[in-house]
Each structure stands twice: as C-alpha cells, then as structure tokens.
Design a protein around this motif. Structure first.
Motif, short mmCIF file in Angstrom:
data_model
loop_
_atom_site.label_atom_id
_atom_site.label_comp_id
_atom_site.label_asym_id
_atom_site.label_seq_id
_atom_site.Cartn_x
_atom_site.Cartn_y
_atom_site.Cartn_z
N ILE A 21 0.84 -1.21 0.00
CA ILE A 21 0.00 0.00 0.00
C ILE A 21 0.86 1.25 0.00
N LEU A 22 1.95 1.22 0.74
CA LEU A 22 2.85 2.38 0.75
C LEU A 22 3.57 2.58 -0.58
N LEU A 23 3.76 1.52 -1.33
CA LEU A 23 4.43 1.63 -2.62
C LEU A 23 3.54 2.25 -3.70
N HIS A 24 2.23 2.26 -3.49
CA HIS A 24 1.32 2.82 -4.48
C HIS A 24 1.55 4.32 -4.64
N ARG A 25 1.35 4.76 -5.85
CA ARG A 25 1.50 6.17 -6.15
C ARG A 25 0.24 6.90 -5.73
N GLY A 45 5.83 1.77 -19.18
CA GLY A 45 6.57 1.01 -18.18
C GLY A 45 6.03 1.23 -16.78
N SER A 46 5.72 2.46 -16.44
CA SER A 46 5.23 2.72 -15.10
C SER A 46 3.80 2.24 -14.94
N ALA A 47 3.03 2.21 -16.03
CA ALA A 47 1.65 1.70 -15.96
C ALA A 47 1.67 0.19 -15.70
N VAL A 48 2.60 -0.51 -16.31
CA VAL A 48 2.71 -1.96 -16.11
C VAL A 48 3.12 -2.25 -14.67
N VAL A 49 4.06 -1.49 -14.15
CA VAL A 49 4.49 -1.68 -12.77
C VAL A 49 3.34 -1.41 -11.82
N LEU A 53 1.55 -4.06 -9.33
CA LEU A 53 1.48 -3.74 -7.90
C LEU A 53 0.04 -3.82 -7.41
N ASP A 54 -0.91 -3.38 -8.24
CA ASP A 54 -2.33 -3.50 -7.89
C ASP A 54 -2.71 -4.97 -7.71
N ARG A 55 -2.28 -5.80 -8.64
CA ARG A 55 -2.61 -7.23 -8.56
C ARG A 55 -2.01 -7.88 -7.31
N LEU A 56 -0.75 -7.56 -7.02
CA LEU A 56 -0.11 -8.11 -5.83
C LEU A 56 -0.82 -7.65 -4.55
N THR A 57 -1.24 -6.39 -4.54
CA THR A 57 -1.93 -5.86 -3.37
C THR A 57 -3.26 -6.56 -3.17
N ILE A 58 -3.99 -6.79 -4.26
CA ILE A 58 -5.29 -7.46 -4.16
C ILE A 58 -5.13 -8.90 -3.68
N VAL A 59 -4.16 -9.61 -4.23
CA VAL A 59 -3.92 -11.00 -3.81
C VAL A 59 -3.53 -11.06 -2.34
N THR A 60 -2.66 -10.15 -1.93
CA THR A 60 -2.23 -10.11 -0.53
C THR A 60 -3.40 -9.78 0.39
N ALA A 61 -4.26 -8.85 -0.03
CA ALA A 61 -5.42 -8.47 0.79
C ALA A 61 -6.40 -9.63 0.91
#
Length: 75
Positions: A21-25, A45-49, A53-61
C-alpha cells in the motif's frame, strides 16, 4: 500448532500488505518513486508496474482476509 502457523502467516501478510500500500503512487507520488516508478521509461513502463502492484496488493489483501477468517473460526 495450526494457530501458530496462521498467526505467523497473518502477521507476515499484514506487513507485506502495508508495504504494498505504501508503494502505491498517490496524488503527489509515493514511495514507488524511490524505487524507479517515476523515473524515465515512458508511460507504459510505469503503468505496467502499477498494474502489477495492484494485482499483488489485491492477492495479498484476499489472503490476509482469509487468514483473518480462519483465525476467527479457530479462536
């Protein structure tokens, strides 16, 4: 034994979720700028990152929520 494993996993997931969550822009940039999220590479490139990051955050949540429910049932 199972409760101890679930508690450890729950704490680990909570720390990883906080990190993601802290890594999100945000509106003014975020900690992701420190790791190259806002530097060069064009918009794609930044949109892919950000999408990954959104996908990883959702899976972790979701995993955090599942461990939370499991601990409620076991305790």
């Amino acid at each position: 034994m199972l409760v101890g494993i679930l508690v450890t996993l729950h704490v680990l997931l909570s720390l990883v979720l906080i990190l993601f969550i802290l890594l999100h822009r945000g509106q003014g940039g975020g900690l992701s700028d420190m790791f190259g999220g806002g530097v060069g590479g064009g918009l794609q490139g930044s949109a892919v990152v950000e999408r990954n990051l959104d996908r990883l955050t959702i899976v972790t949540a979701v995993l955090f929520g599942l461990t939370n429910c499991a601990l409620v049932v076991l305790l």
